[in-house]
Scaffold this motif. Structure first.
Motif, PDB file in Angstrom:
ATOM      1  N   GLU A 140     -32.025   9.093  48.486  1.00  0.00           N
ATOM      2  CA  GLU A 140     -32.318   7.882  49.256  1.00  0.00           C
ATOM      3  C   GLU A 140     -31.051   7.081  49.509  1.00  0.00           C
ATOM      4  O   GLU A 140     -30.810   6.587  50.624  1.00  0.00           O
ATOM      5  CB  GLU A 140     -33.343   7.020  48.512  1.00  0.00           C
ATOM      6  CG  GLU A 140     -33.720   5.757  49.277  1.00  0.00           C
ATOM      7  CD  GLU A 140     -34.741   4.905  48.535  1.00  0.00           C
ATOM      8  OE1 GLU A 140     -35.117   3.850  49.072  1.00  0.00           O
ATOM      9  OE2 GLU A 140     -35.140   5.280  47.417  1.00  0.00           O
ATOM     10  N   GLY A 141     -30.204   6.962  48.469  1.00  0.00           N
ATOM     11  CA  GLY A 141     -28.955   6.240  48.623  1.00  0.00           C
ATOM     12  C   GLY A 141     -28.042   6.888  49.651  1.00  0.00           C
ATOM     13  O   GLY A 141     -27.384   6.200  50.440  1.00  0.00           O
ATOM     14  N   THR A 142     -28.024   8.224  49.659  1.00  0.00           N
ATOM     15  CA  THR A 142     -27.198   8.955  50.622  1.00  0.00           C
ATOM     16  C   THR A 142     -27.664   8.697  52.045  1.00  0.00           C
ATOM     17  O   THR A 142     -26.850   8.499  52.958  1.00  0.00           O
ATOM     18  CB  THR A 142     -27.253  10.462  50.323  1.00  0.00           C
ATOM     19  OG1 THR A 142     -26.699  10.701  49.018  1.00  0.00           O
ATOM     20  CG2 THR A 142     -26.476  11.264  51.353  1.00  0.00           C
ATOM     21  N   THR A 144     -29.477   6.186  53.238  1.00  0.00           N
ATOM     22  CA  THR A 144     -29.596   4.791  53.688  1.00  0.00           C
ATOM     23  C   THR A 144     -28.269   4.045  53.636  1.00  0.00           C
ATOM     24  O   THR A 144     -27.970   3.247  54.531  1.00  0.00           O
ATOM     25  CB  THR A 144     -30.641   4.033  52.848  1.00  0.00           C
ATOM     26  OG1 THR A 144     -30.277   4.115  51.459  1.00  0.00           O
ATOM     27  CG2 THR A 144     -32.024   4.615  53.049  1.00  0.00           C
ATOM     28  N   ASP A 145     -27.470   4.291  52.597  1.00  0.00           N
ATOM     29  CA  ASP A 145     -26.179   3.598  52.461  1.00  0.00           C
ATOM     30  C   ASP A 145     -25.261   4.470  51.609  1.00  0.00           C
ATOM     31  O   ASP A 145     -25.030   4.185  50.428  1.00  0.00           O
ATOM     32  CB  ASP A 145     -26.382   2.220  51.829  1.00  0.00           C
ATOM     33  CG  ASP A 145     -25.121   1.357  51.859  1.00  0.00           C
ATOM     34  OD1 ASP A 145     -24.029   1.904  52.119  1.00  0.00           O
ATOM     35  OD2 ASP A 145     -25.228   0.142  51.611  1.00  0.00           O
ATOM     36  N   ARG A 146     -24.772   5.551  52.212  1.00  0.00           N
ATOM     37  CA  ARG A 146     -23.962   6.506  51.454  1.00  0.00           C
ATOM     38  C   ARG A 146     -22.700   5.877  50.863  1.00  0.00           C
ATOM     39  O   ARG A 146     -22.362   6.160  49.701  1.00  0.00           O
ATOM     40  CB  ARG A 146     -23.618   7.723  52.331  1.00  0.00           C
ATOM     41  CG  ARG A 146     -22.913   8.849  51.572  1.00  0.00           C
ATOM     42  CD  ARG A 146     -22.921  10.145  52.378  1.00  0.00           C
ATOM     43  NE  ARG A 146     -22.093  10.050  53.567  1.00  0.00           N
ATOM     44  CZ  ARG A 146     -20.845  10.524  53.662  1.00  0.00           C
ATOM     45  NH1 ARG A 146     -20.290  11.121  52.626  1.00  0.00           N
ATOM     46  NH2 ARG A 146     -20.168  10.403  54.784  1.00  0.00           N
ATOM     47  N   PRO A 147     -21.963   5.032  51.583  1.00  0.00           N
ATOM     48  CA  PRO A 147     -20.786   4.419  50.961  1.00  0.00           C
ATOM     49  C   PRO A 147     -21.119   3.647  49.686  1.00  0.00           C
ATOM     50  O   PRO A 147     -20.380   3.705  48.703  1.00  0.00           O
ATOM     51  CB  PRO A 147     -20.245   3.500  52.059  1.00  0.00           C
ATOM     52  CG  PRO A 147     -20.668   4.163  53.333  1.00  0.00           C
ATOM     53  CD  PRO A 147     -22.034   4.709  53.031  1.00  0.00           C
ATOM     54  N   ASN A 148     -22.225   2.928  49.684  1.00  0.00           N
ATOM     55  CA  ASN A 148     -22.614   2.178  48.488  1.00  0.00           C
ATOM     56  C   ASN A 148     -22.984   3.115  47.349  1.00  0.00           C
ATOM     57  O   ASN A 148     -22.643   2.864  46.186  1.00  0.00           O
ATOM     58  CB  ASN A 148     -23.780   1.243  48.814  1.00  0.00           C
ATOM     59  CG  ASN A 148     -24.155   0.355  47.643  1.00  0.00           C
ATOM     60  OD1 ASN A 148     -23.350  -0.437  47.168  1.00  0.00           O
ATOM     61  ND2 ASN A 148     -25.376   0.483  47.165  1.00  0.00           N
ATOM     62  N   MET A 149     -23.698   4.203  47.674  1.00  0.00           N
ATOM     63  CA  MET A 149     -24.047   5.193  46.656  1.00  0.00           C
ATOM     64  C   MET A 149     -22.784   5.774  46.030  1.00  0.00           C
ATOM     65  O   MET A 149     -22.653   5.865  44.804  1.00  0.00           O
ATOM     66  CB  MET A 149     -24.910   6.298  47.274  1.00  0.00           C
ATOM     67  CG  MET A 149     -25.406   7.360  46.292  1.00  0.00           C
ATOM     68  SD  MET A 149     -24.199   8.665  45.896  1.00  0.00           S
ATOM     69  CE  MET A 149     -24.085   9.508  47.493  1.00  0.00           C
ATOM     70  N   GLY A 179     -23.089  13.362  55.363  1.00  0.00           N
ATOM     71  CA  GLY A 179     -24.291  12.799  54.769  1.00  0.00           C
ATOM     72  C   GLY A 179     -25.377  13.837  54.580  1.00  0.00           C
ATOM     73  O   GLY A 179     -26.036  13.888  53.533  1.00  0.00           O
TER      74      GLY A 179
END
Length: 260
Positions: A140-142, A144-149, A179
């Motif tokens: 999910e992190g990848t 939706t917001d891969r940099p944050n993950m 991604g």
């Protein structure tokens, strides 16, 4: 030397080949979601000790091509087989970290250790899968917001303190992946495992595992050690999930001793 090897039509994997005339050869398989660059602090040292160091980027990561499909353990293991055959490698040490450890295990079982005489498993994702809840969180992190993950990974990967610039370096390696491949490999790690492969490995196997690993608990290494008959487990007391970075000197020395 740097070059690309075609593993199937339209898909090339990137290879970094240092000291091609070395007497001993180690093929390094990186972990998720990184690239061969994670082994910088091995590549800085080992070639000068007479070791040929080969780093490959999985399809979908690093400098390799990034197809939308082909991220099962079997397919990724087949990519390694093609690389070994293309470079005519024999009597090498295969070293895999984390998901790359699972991939190395699958290679040994699926391809009957072709070209490989020794195996090194570094905080390998074995013998079981990534727990479903954790895997789904990474997926999910990848998506939706891969940099944050990616920015959050050092907190669970490292045991020792790292500087901000070092964390940024690690982050940039992860950003090189696509991604879709980053998510697809985590799906594979959730839905597949290498438990049934371990009993097929007969080569001398060195298992290196950080005692403080928050990603693959140390108990997993103990179980893997029991399931691979000809293996030895070396705990790294001051390491988390990346002993080749947490305890670089100790790791390099142990690796050189094992390869000789």
């Amino acid at each position: 030397m740097e070059y690309f090897i075609t593993v199937e039509p339209g898909v090339r994997v990137f290879v970094q080949d240092l000291n091609p005339t070395g007497k001993k050869t180690i093929l390094f398989i990186h972990g998720w979601p990184l690239s061969h660059k994670q082994y910088e602090y091995q590549f800085n040292i080992l070639p000068a000790m007479g070791i040929r160091c080969i780093g490959m980027d999985w399809r979908g990561f690093g400098n390799s091509d990034k197809p939308f499909v082909g991220y099962s353990l079997d397919r990724l293991a087949d990519d390694i087989r093609i690389l070994i055959e293309t470079l005519k490698l024999k009597d090498i040490t295969l070293a895999g970290h984390s998901a790359g450890g699972a991939l190395a295990i699958r290679y040994m079982a699926r391809h009957q250790s072709h070209g490989v005489s020794k195996l090194v498993l570094i905080d390998a994702q074995a013998p079981g899968s990534v727990p479903q809840q954790a895997a789904n969180m990474f997926i999910e992190g990848t998506l939706t917001d891969r940099p944050n993950m990616l920015a959050g990974l050092p907190d669970s990967f490292f045991f020792k303190h790292i500087t901000g610039p070092f964390s940024d370096w690690f982050f940039q390696i992860g950003l090189q992946g696509a991604g879709w491949s980053t998510a697809a490999v985590m799906v594979t790690l959730r839905d597949e495992n290498v438990r049934n492969d371990l009993g097929k490995i007969s080569m001398p196997t060195l298992i290196i595992h950080g005692v403080h690993d928050q990603v693959v608990p140390f108990v997993n290494a103990q179980e893997t050690n029991k399931l691979i008959h000809n293996s030895v487990l070396v705990p790294f007391q001051n390491s988390g999930h990346v002993p080749f970075l947490d305890e670089k000197d100790k790791f390099n020395q142990l690796l050189m001793q094992f390869v000789e």
